[in-house]
Scaffold this motif. Sequence first.
Motif, PDB file in Angstrom:
ATOM      1  N   PRO A  55      -4.820  17.127  -4.371  1.00 30.93           N
ATOM      2  CA  PRO A  55      -5.882  16.450  -3.293  1.00 30.93           C
ATOM      3  C   PRO A  55      -5.060  15.072  -2.791  1.00 30.93           C
ATOM      4  O   PRO A  55      -5.084  14.231  -3.786  1.00 30.93           O
ATOM      5  N   PHE A  56      -4.940  14.781  -1.587  1.00 31.45           N
ATOM      6  CA  PHE A  56      -4.764  13.405  -1.023  1.00 31.45           C
ATOM      7  C   PHE A  56      -5.923  12.445  -1.548  1.00 31.45           C
ATOM      8  O   PHE A  56      -5.641  11.399  -1.769  1.00 31.45           O
ATOM      9  N   ASP A  57      -7.320  12.938  -1.761  1.00 29.37           N
ATOM     10  CA  ASP A  57      -7.916  12.223  -2.034  1.00 29.37           C
ATOM     11  C   ASP A  57      -7.994  11.504  -3.252  1.00 29.37           C
ATOM     12  O   ASP A  57      -8.286  10.332  -3.515  1.00 29.37           O
ATOM     13  N   GLU A  58      -7.499  12.481  -4.348  1.00 32.17           N
ATOM     14  CA  GLU A  58      -7.105  11.812  -5.762  1.00 32.17           C
ATOM     15  C   GLU A  58      -6.094  10.871  -5.771  1.00 32.17           C
ATOM     16  O   GLU A  58      -5.863  10.018  -6.382  1.00 32.17           O
ATOM     17  N   ILE A  59      -4.987  11.304  -4.880  1.00 33.21           N
ATOM     18  CA  ILE A  59      -3.905  10.145  -4.763  1.00 33.21           C
ATOM     19  C   ILE A  59      -4.329   8.898  -4.169  1.00 33.21           C
ATOM     20  O   ILE A  59      -3.884   7.972  -4.751  1.00 33.21           O
ATOM     21  N   ALA A  60      -5.105   8.934  -3.102  1.00 31.65           N
ATOM     22  CA  ALA A  60      -5.884   7.752  -2.607  1.00 31.65           C
ATOM     23  C   ALA A  60      -6.602   7.098  -3.638  1.00 31.65           C
ATOM     24  O   ALA A  60      -6.347   5.793  -3.820  1.00 31.65           O
ATOM     25  N   ARG A  61      -7.309   7.913  -4.520  1.00 34.34           N
ATOM     26  CA  ARG A  61      -8.189   7.086  -5.596  1.00 34.34           C
ATOM     27  C   ARG A  61      -7.134   6.326  -6.678  1.00 34.34           C
ATOM     28  O   ARG A  61      -7.594   5.158  -6.748  1.00 34.34           O
ATOM     29  N   VAL A  88      -6.423   2.908  -2.663  1.00 38.57           N
ATOM     30  CA  VAL A  88      -6.393   2.686  -1.253  1.00 38.57           C
ATOM     31  C   VAL A  88      -7.402   3.912  -0.614  1.00 38.57           C
ATOM     32  O   VAL A  88      -7.880   4.878  -1.325  1.00 38.57           O
ATOM     33  N   GLY A  89      -7.783   3.619   0.580  1.00 33.02           N
ATOM     34  CA  GLY A  89      -8.639   4.405   1.184  1.00 33.02           C
ATOM     35  C   GLY A  89      -7.754   5.735   1.834  1.00 33.02           C
ATOM     36  O   GLY A  89      -6.668   5.745   1.919  1.00 33.02           O
ATOM     37  N   ASN A  90      -8.543   6.917   2.012  1.00 33.16           N
ATOM     38  CA  ASN A  90      -7.990   8.287   2.555  1.00 33.16           C
ATOM     39  C   ASN A  90      -7.134   7.687   4.092  1.00 33.16           C
ATOM     40  O   ASN A  90      -5.922   8.471   3.973  1.00 33.16           O
ATOM     41  N   VAL A  92      -3.493   6.604   3.374  1.00 32.53           N
ATOM     42  CA  VAL A  92      -2.809   7.655   2.891  1.00 32.53           C
ATOM     43  C   VAL A  92      -2.325   8.235   4.140  1.00 32.53           C
ATOM     44  O   VAL A  92      -0.938   8.510   4.297  1.00 32.53           O
ATOM     45  N   TYR A  93      -3.059   8.958   5.244  1.00 33.35           N
ATOM     46  CA  TYR A  93      -2.821   9.418   6.153  1.00 33.35           C
ATOM     47  C   TYR A  93      -2.013   8.719   7.118  1.00 33.35           C
ATOM     48  O   TYR A  93      -1.056   9.267   8.308  1.00 33.35           O
ATOM     49  N   ARG A  94      -2.366   7.520   7.327  1.00 33.49           N
ATOM     50  CA  ARG A  94      -1.777   6.570   8.292  1.00 33.49           C
ATOM     51  C   ARG A  94      -0.167   6.565   8.002  1.00 33.49           C
ATOM     52  O   ARG A  94       0.818   6.541   8.729  1.00 33.49           O
ATOM     53  N   ASN A  95       0.220   6.509   6.506  1.00 30.20           N
ATOM     54  CA  ASN A  95       1.684   6.420   6.138  1.00 30.20           C
ATOM     55  C   ASN A  95       2.079   7.786   6.237  1.00 30.20           C
ATOM     56  O   ASN A  95       3.433   8.015   6.303  1.00 30.20           O
ATOM     57  N   PHE A  96       1.316   8.760   5.621  1.00 31.09           N
ATOM     58  CA  PHE A  96       2.101  10.021   5.480  1.00 31.09           C
ATOM     59  C   PHE A  96       1.030  11.102   6.106  1.00 31.09           C
ATOM     60  O   PHE A  96       0.025  11.660   5.719  1.00 31.09           O
ATOM     61  N   PRO A  97       1.465  11.602   7.422  1.00 30.51           N
ATOM     62  CA  PRO A  97       0.443  12.555   8.334  1.00 30.51           C
ATOM     63  C   PRO A  97       0.132  13.768   7.439  1.00 30.51           C
ATOM     64  O   PRO A  97      -0.636  14.385   7.863  1.00 30.51           O
ATOM     65  N   ASP A  98       1.222  14.295   6.491  1.00 28.26           N
ATOM     66  CA  ASP A  98       0.978  15.495   6.059  1.00 28.26           C
ATOM     67  C   ASP A  98       1.757  15.440   4.617  1.00 28.26           C
ATOM     68  O   ASP A  98       2.337  14.508   4.256  1.00 28.26           O
ATOM     69  N   ARG A  99       1.439  16.644   3.892  1.00 27.81           N
ATOM     70  CA  ARG A  99       2.149  16.654   2.636  1.00 27.81           C
ATOM     71  C   ARG A  99       3.357  16.616   2.515  1.00 27.81           C
ATOM     72  O   ARG A  99       3.991  16.174   1.533  1.00 27.81           O
ATOM     73  N   ASP A 100       4.041  17.325   3.523  1.00 31.46           N
ATOM     74  CA  ASP A 100       5.545  17.553   3.601  1.00 31.46           C
ATOM     75  C   ASP A 100       5.972  16.051   3.507  1.00 31.46           C
ATOM     76  O   ASP A 100       7.349  15.806   2.824  1.00 31.46           O
ATOM     77  N   ALA A 101       5.636  15.179   4.390  1.00 30.56           N
ATOM     78  CA  ALA A 101       6.066  13.726   4.567  1.00 30.56           C
ATOM     79  C   ALA A 101       5.716  13.007   3.404  1.00 30.56           C
ATOM     80  O   ALA A 101       6.953  12.367   3.041  1.00 30.56           O
ATOM     81  N   LEU A 102       4.687  13.187   2.671  1.00 29.56           N
ATOM     82  CA  LEU A 102       4.690  12.546   1.396  1.00 29.56           C
ATOM     83  C   LEU A 102       5.526  13.263   0.055  1.00 29.56           C
ATOM     84  O   LEU A 102       6.282  12.298  -0.361  1.00 29.56           O
ATOM     85  N   ASN A 112       0.643  -1.154  -0.060  1.00 34.84           N
ATOM     86  CA  ASN A 112       0.091   0.003   0.116  1.00 34.84           C
ATOM     87  C   ASN A 112       0.625   1.296  -0.155  1.00 34.84           C
ATOM     88  O   ASN A 112       0.687   2.313  -0.797  1.00 34.84           O
ATOM     89  N   ARG A 113       1.892   1.338   0.864  1.00 32.25           N
ATOM     90  CA  ARG A 113       2.574   2.466   0.892  1.00 32.25           C
ATOM     91  C   ARG A 113       3.538   2.571  -0.673  1.00 32.25           C
ATOM     92  O   ARG A 113       3.572   3.876  -0.750  1.00 32.25           O
TER      93      ARG A 113
END
Length: 214
Positions: free
Chosen positions: A41-47, A51-53, A56-66, A21-22
């Motif tokens: 948007p993170f929603d678009e990346i998840a789609r 995977v679910g939103n 994404v947030y469980r692996n990367f808490p914010d945009r900087d981390a991703l 998933n990561r």
Amino acid sequence: MQTAPPVPRRVTRPRADALRNRERIVTAAREMFVEFGPEVPFDEIARRAGVGNATVYRNFPDRDALAREVVCWVMDRTAEDAERALAESGDAFEALSHFVHAAADERISALCPMAASAFDEHHPDLEAARERVERLIVELMDRARAAGQLRPDIGVGDLMIAVAQLSRPPAGTGCVSLDRFVHRHLQLFLDGLRAPARSELPGTAATMEDLRQS
């Protein structure tokens, strides 16, 4: 009174599906950053990653981390391209050329602006990835220079500036549609790197430190 022996600590490792998933998230983010820029948007990346939103947030808490993970991933792939080029036997300049074309396919131009974004450019992971790439590129260039095939007035910064500028326009500006021109223009640039040089370059060779300070 005899004390009980310490209980061994269990080392938990990410499950295989969590690792997959990561990887899907990072791959999708890299594609979308190239196509639309780092504000997608993170929603678009998840789609796109399938995977679910929450994943994404469980692996990367914010945009900087991703963004940092994507940049490190691309630099690691670029380093692997350099290692493969170094492993090639025979013509040193051809090995350098193969690396330049492979690095362009990693779309480093579209991702370069993220390396200068809000995230910590001195993060240990980012510095380690950057140092690995720089060391390998210097080794490739030194080998071609020692063989008398690379003009002596070129620095590693010159090479990376040209690869970044010629490989792709900035993200979100139709860069994918211009792919068919990339390797043609890179080959013109590479022909200009060959020794003996036909002209003297103005100024001084660019270093990676010059790029970091710009």
